[in-house]
Design a protein around this motif. Structure first.
Motif, PDB file in Angstrom:
ATOM      1  N   ARG A 171       0.871  -1.149  -0.041  1.00  0.00           N
ATOM      2  CA  ARG A 171      -0.006  -0.010   0.102  1.00  0.00           C
ATOM      3  C   ARG A 171       0.842   1.085  -0.008  1.00  0.00           C
ATOM      4  NH1 ARG A 171      -1.385   2.961   4.167  1.00  0.00           N
ATOM      5  NH2 ARG A 171      -0.835   1.508   5.610  1.00  0.00           N
ATOM      6  N   GLN A 172       1.849   1.088   0.758  1.00  0.00           N
ATOM      7  CA  GLN A 172       2.891   2.521   0.941  1.00  0.00           C
ATOM      8  C   GLN A 172       3.434   2.853  -0.495  1.00  0.00           C
ATOM      9  OE1 GLN A 172       5.221   1.720   4.267  1.00  0.00           O
ATOM     10  NE2 GLN A 172       3.861   2.553   6.012  1.00  0.00           N
ATOM     11  N   SER A 173       3.892   1.623  -1.082  1.00  0.00           N
ATOM     12  CA  SER A 173       4.628   1.543  -2.477  1.00  0.00           C
ATOM     13  C   SER A 173       3.581   2.231  -3.282  1.00  0.00           C
ATOM     14  CB  SER A 173       4.909   0.438  -2.933  1.00  0.00           C
ATOM     15  OG  SER A 173       5.586   0.390  -4.282  1.00  0.00           O
ATOM     16  N   GLU A 174       2.344   1.879  -3.289  1.00  0.00           N
ATOM     17  CA  GLU A 174       1.375   2.467  -4.408  1.00  0.00           C
ATOM     18  C   GLU A 174       1.003   3.920  -3.976  1.00  0.00           C
ATOM     19  OE1 GLU A 174      -1.711  -0.391  -3.821  1.00  0.00           O
ATOM     20  OE2 GLU A 174      -0.912  -1.952  -5.198  1.00  0.00           O
ATOM     21  N   GLU A 175       1.077   4.241  -2.885  1.00  0.00           N
ATOM     22  CA  GLU A 175       0.665   5.854  -2.594  1.00  0.00           C
ATOM     23  C   GLU A 175       1.920   6.657  -2.645  1.00  0.00           C
ATOM     24  OE1 GLU A 175      -1.181   5.527   1.038  1.00  0.00           O
ATOM     25  OE2 GLU A 175      -3.040   4.229   0.338  1.00  0.00           O
ATOM     26  N   SER A 176       3.133   6.010  -2.559  1.00  0.00           N
ATOM     27  CA  SER A 176       4.463   6.892  -2.410  1.00  0.00           C
ATOM     28  C   SER A 176       4.542   7.933  -3.294  1.00  0.00           C
ATOM     29  CB  SER A 176       5.461   6.035  -2.253  1.00  0.00           C
ATOM     30  OG  SER A 176       5.858   5.353  -1.111  1.00  0.00           O
ATOM     31  N   GLY A 177       5.056   8.832  -3.337  1.00  0.00           N
ATOM     32  CA  GLY A 177       5.715  10.304  -3.898  1.00  0.00           C
ATOM     33  C   GLY A 177       7.016  10.544  -3.664  1.00  0.00           C
ATOM     34  N   ILE A 178       7.726  10.961  -4.759  1.00  0.00           N
ATOM     35  CA  ILE A 178       9.155  11.314  -4.559  1.00  0.00           C
ATOM     36  C   ILE A 178       9.105  12.708  -3.871  1.00  0.00           C
ATOM     37  CG2 ILE A 178      11.172  11.756  -5.515  1.00  0.00           C
ATOM     38  CD1 ILE A 178      10.547   9.903  -7.802  1.00  0.00           C
ATOM     39  N   SER A 179      10.200  12.828  -3.062  1.00  0.00           N
ATOM     40  CA  SER A 179      10.299  13.998  -2.335  1.00  0.00           C
ATOM     41  C   SER A 179      10.704  15.227  -3.097  1.00  0.00           C
ATOM     42  CB  SER A 179      11.250  14.013  -0.967  1.00  0.00           C
ATOM     43  OG  SER A 179      11.672  15.154  -0.510  1.00  0.00           O
ATOM     44  N   LEU A 180      10.140  16.388  -2.895  1.00  0.00           N
ATOM     45  CA  LEU A 180      10.753  17.628  -3.657  1.00  0.00           C
ATOM     46  C   LEU A 180      12.181  17.850  -3.343  1.00  0.00           C
ATOM     47  CD1 LEU A 180      10.145  19.867  -5.442  1.00  0.00           C
ATOM     48  CD2 LEU A 180       9.047  20.900  -3.737  1.00  0.00           C
ATOM     49  N   SER A 181      12.247  17.660  -2.090  1.00  0.00           N
ATOM     50  CA  SER A 181      13.931  17.989  -1.602  1.00  0.00           C
ATOM     51  C   SER A 181      14.730  17.120  -2.401  1.00  0.00           C
ATOM     52  CB  SER A 181      13.894  17.944  -0.162  1.00  0.00           C
ATOM     53  OG  SER A 181      13.665  16.563   0.389  1.00  0.00           O
ATOM     54  N   TYR A 182      14.366  15.871  -2.461  1.00  0.00           N
ATOM     55  CA  TYR A 182      15.286  14.959  -3.383  1.00  0.00           C
ATOM     56  C   TYR A 182      15.465  15.546  -4.686  1.00  0.00           C
ATOM     57  CZ  TYR A 182      17.398  10.937  -5.420  1.00  0.00           C
ATOM     58  OH  TYR A 182      18.015   9.944  -5.915  1.00  0.00           O
ATOM     59  N   LEU A 183      14.428  15.875  -5.452  1.00  0.00           N
ATOM     60  CA  LEU A 183      14.526  16.401  -6.840  1.00  0.00           C
ATOM     61  C   LEU A 183      15.250  17.369  -6.847  1.00  0.00           C
ATOM     62  CD1 LEU A 183      10.997  15.508  -7.969  1.00  0.00           C
ATOM     63  CD2 LEU A 183      13.063  14.347  -8.570  1.00  0.00           C
ATOM     64  N   LEU A 184      15.332  18.344  -5.641  1.00  0.00           N
ATOM     65  CA  LEU A 184      16.061  19.577  -6.043  1.00  0.00           C
ATOM     66  C   LEU A 184      17.494  19.456  -5.401  1.00  0.00           C
ATOM     67  CD1 LEU A 184      13.161  22.010  -4.666  1.00  0.00           C
ATOM     68  CD2 LEU A 184      13.950  21.622  -7.112  1.00  0.00           C
ATOM     69  N   SER A 185      17.639  18.353  -4.974  1.00  0.00           N
ATOM     70  CA  SER A 185      19.062  18.200  -4.402  1.00  0.00           C
ATOM     71  C   SER A 185      20.075  17.753  -5.355  1.00  0.00           C
ATOM     72  CB  SER A 185      19.052  17.036  -3.265  1.00  0.00           C
ATOM     73  OG  SER A 185      18.999  15.604  -3.936  1.00  0.00           O
ATOM     74  N   ASP A 186      21.480  18.138  -4.879  1.00  0.00           N
ATOM     75  CA  ASP A 186      22.726  17.913  -5.654  1.00  0.00           C
ATOM     76  C   ASP A 186      22.711  16.248  -5.914  1.00  0.00           C
ATOM     77  OD1 ASP A 186      23.253  20.546  -5.907  1.00  0.00           O
ATOM     78  OD2 ASP A 186      24.740  20.389  -4.088  1.00  0.00           O
ATOM     79  N   GLN A 187      22.466  15.582  -4.929  1.00  0.00           N
ATOM     80  CA  GLN A 187      22.309  14.054  -4.992  1.00  0.00           C
ATOM     81  C   GLN A 187      21.773  13.439  -6.182  1.00  0.00           C
ATOM     82  OE1 GLN A 187      20.930  12.052  -1.388  1.00  0.00           O
ATOM     83  NE2 GLN A 187      21.190  10.177  -2.292  1.00  0.00           N
ATOM     84  N   PHE A 188      20.413  14.117  -6.446  1.00  0.00           N
ATOM     85  CA  PHE A 188      19.578  13.548  -7.552  1.00  0.00           C
ATOM     86  C   PHE A 188      20.279  14.088  -8.816  1.00  0.00           C
ATOM     87  CE2 PHE A 188      16.335  14.906 -10.745  1.00  0.00           C
ATOM     88  CZ  PHE A 188      15.913  13.533 -11.051  1.00  0.00           C
ATOM     89  N   LEU A 189      20.898  15.510  -9.016  1.00  0.00           N
ATOM     90  CA  LEU A 189      21.310  15.809 -10.112  1.00  0.00           C
ATOM     91  C   LEU A 189      22.499  15.082 -10.470  1.00  0.00           C
ATOM     92  CD1 LEU A 189      21.432  17.825 -12.365  1.00  0.00           C
ATOM     93  CD2 LEU A 189      22.813  19.364 -10.790  1.00  0.00           C
ATOM     94  N   GLU A 190      23.479  14.828  -9.521  1.00  0.00           N
ATOM     95  CA  GLU A 190      24.830  13.907  -9.743  1.00  0.00           C
ATOM     96  C   GLU A 190      24.311  12.395 -10.451  1.00  0.00           C
ATOM     97  OE1 GLU A 190      26.674  14.139  -6.157  1.00  0.00           O
ATOM     98  OE2 GLU A 190      27.501  16.169  -6.259  1.00  0.00           O
ATOM     99  N   LEU A 191      23.214  11.899  -9.709  1.00  0.00           N
ATOM    100  CA  LEU A 191      22.733  10.581 -10.135  1.00  0.00           C
ATOM    101  C   LEU A 191      22.224  10.677 -11.729  1.00  0.00           C
ATOM    102  CD1 LEU A 191      22.081   7.796  -9.492  1.00  0.00           C
ATOM    103  CD2 LEU A 191      19.785   8.376  -8.709  1.00  0.00           C
ATOM    104  N   ALA A 192      21.744  11.811 -12.033  1.00  0.00           N
ATOM    105  CA  ALA A 192      21.254  11.871 -13.411  1.00  0.00           C
ATOM    106  C   ALA A 192      22.344  11.893 -14.233  1.00  0.00           C
ATOM    107  CB  ALA A 192      20.077  12.981 -13.360  1.00  0.00           C
ATOM    108  N   GLN A 193      23.317  12.689 -14.032  1.00  0.00           N
ATOM    109  CA  GLN A 193      24.284  13.058 -14.798  1.00  0.00           C
ATOM    110  C   GLN A 193      25.303  11.752 -15.013  1.00  0.00           C
ATOM    111  OE1 GLN A 193      25.984  16.353 -12.940  1.00  0.00           O
ATOM    112  NE2 GLN A 193      24.988  17.764 -13.953  1.00  0.00           N
ATOM    113  N   ARG A 194      25.215  10.973 -13.820  1.00  0.00           N
ATOM    114  CA  ARG A 194      26.292   9.961 -13.824  1.00  0.00           C
ATOM    115  C   ARG A 194      25.646   8.673 -14.676  1.00  0.00           C
ATOM    116  NH1 ARG A 194      26.493   8.937  -8.765  1.00  0.00           N
ATOM    117  NH2 ARG A 194      25.218   6.872  -8.744  1.00  0.00           N
ATOM    118  N   ARG A 195      24.431   8.519 -14.541  1.00  0.00           N
ATOM    119  CA  ARG A 195      23.701   7.496 -15.011  1.00  0.00           C
ATOM    120  C   ARG A 195      23.561   7.747 -16.605  1.00  0.00           C
ATOM    121  NH1 ARG A 195      21.312   3.320 -11.875  1.00  0.00           N
ATOM    122  NH2 ARG A 195      21.159   2.270 -13.963  1.00  0.00           N
TER     123      ARG A 195
END
Length: 444
Positions: free
Chosen positions: A333-357
């Protein structure tokens, strides 16, 4: 290897000659081809080759591979490294000759001894560079993220990882990729789990406390019942076996039986108190509280808290199978209802992951499609899906708990947008939402 895995054909060592030379092999290993785990091969060079930076280029193997990928969007094979090293040797020879005259340059090449990331460039009597091979081994299974790249395991002076021998069995690898004993034990060669102290169960996902208490109470109860049913002669024999004198007096037998009777009375009293306590404690309001505690513990992936909540539910009469099914249902149930944190999408961590992948400085979501979300190469390709229990889960399910919670907002965007465009739009929207923090927004 897929056929070997299907047949459960296990070997001590698996060697695939020439595999490490192929860029597609390296890419498939990097993005999760788990059946290739621990394959061995030989190569003159791989990007994980250790050693000092090149004397002429000033680059290490990893630096060369990174710059090569940035220029060509491809993983370099040993042939690319060999050609680059050859140009380094030629360039240094031209500089040493201070001339472009072919004879003078050839003389410098004949005498050259250049240490590069590829190896020592020195021409033998035949005019060839005799480059020793290194032994390469594909990395093993990991439950999260990329598996990595083939690593040098021999010779020791340039190795980047230890040599794994024997190769784990297919059942063992399958155990590691499906649940890895939930981090509370080690997968065995038979595919089972050898649990750490304090845990038990087929997947080491159950606390040992309840099991031990039940085991002790059952054993002791059985011993007392057996003792009460023994005859005087049998009790005398028991006294002899435990070191008592042969002429044990009847008083000893009476005392032993009296002790057993009082022990039985004490245990019965404890059982009665437990039943009364259970009846008082296990009212509906308490059960609702325990279920809320369990749901919160599951959302945080707090295994200790999950175990405590299940233990208290067990005291209230809930079976282990019931609470186990409940945990799986909560995760679904939690998986079906989950959303991605806005703080994560705006973080350097997400940007670096997108660039690396993607290998792109500012990728579009089309360019992130395969490496983020596809069935074979996506970030969740090797994880168990909490919705259906199969291998392969959504990207959101791979994130730490703080970055995935019940959705608060719905977001629609075009796959042709660049990551920077989406991030800037989200930042602009957030600035207009007074009192709203990025940590409190979860996007579906």
């Amino acid at each position: 290897t897929e056929i070997m895995e299907e047949l459960r054909f296990d070997v001590y060592v698996l060697i695939c000659a020439g595999s490490a030379f192929k860029a597609d092999f390296v890419e498939e290993v990097k993005f999760g081809w788990w059946q290739s785990s621990y394959i061995l091969d030989g190569a003159p060079w791989v990007e994980t080759h250790g050693g000092a930076p090149g004397e002429y280029s000033g680059m290490s193997s990893e630096e060369f591979a990174r710059r090569y990928y940035a220029a060509w969007r491809a993983t370099p094979t040993y042939r690319a490294a060999a050609q680059f090293a050859a140009f380094c040797a030629l360039s240094q020879s031209i500089e040493l000759a201070a001339s472009l005259d072919s004879q003078e340059v050839a003389q410098q090449l004949h005498n050259i001894s250049l240490q590069e990331f590829y190896g020592t460039i020195r021409f033998g009597l035949t005019g060839l560079v005799n480059m020793p091979y290194v032994t390469v081994q594909a990395p093993g299974v990991e439950r999260r993220g990329l598996r990595g790249k083939p690593q040098v395991v021999y010779p020791a002076q340039t190795s980047s990882a230890p040599f794994v021998f024997p190769k784990p069995t297919w059942k063992q690898l399958s155990c590691r990729i499906k649940h890895a004993c939930f981090g509370n034990g080690q997968c065995t060669v038979s595919g089972g789990c050898e649990c750490d102290k304090g845990w038990f169960g087929t997947k080491c996902d159950e606390p040992e406390t309840v099991h031990e208490l039940l085991s002790i109470s059952q054993n002791e109860s059985g011993k007392i019942q057996k003792l009460l049913s023994m005859s005087n002669e049998s009790i005398q024999e028991l006294l002899l076996m435990t070191g008592a004198e042969e002429s044990a007096e009847p008083e000893d037998v009476i005392e032993l039986r009296t002790f057993a009777i009082w022990a039985a009375i004490v245990m019965a009293s404890i059982s009665l108190v437990m039943c009364l306590w259970r009846g008082c404690r296990c009212r509906s309001r308490l059960v609702v509280t325990l279920l809320d505690m369990l749901a919160e513990a599951v959302s945080r992936e707090d295994h200790d808290a999950i175990a405590r909540a299940r233990l208290r539910l067990a005291i209230c009469g809930w079976s282990r199978q019931t609470t186990g099914s409940l945990v799986r249902g909560i995760r679904q149930r939690q998986s079906e209802e989950s959303g991605i944190s806005l703080s994560y999408l705006l973080s350097d961590q997400f940007l670096e992951l997108a660039q690396r992948r993607s290998g792109v400085e500012d990728p579009t979501f089309y360019e992130l499609g395969d490496v983020f979300f596809s069935k074979d190469q996506g970030i969740g390709a090797l994880d168990v899906c909490p919705r259906d229990g199969r291998i392969g889960c959504a990207f959101v399910d791979t994130l730490p708990p703080k970055y995935r919670k019940a959705s608060t907002h719905f977001l629609s965007w075009a796959w042709s947008y660049k990551v920077s465009t989406v991030r800037e739009a989200l930042e602009s929207w957030l600035s207009t939402q007074e009192g709203t923090r990025a940590e409190d927004v979860f996007l579906f």
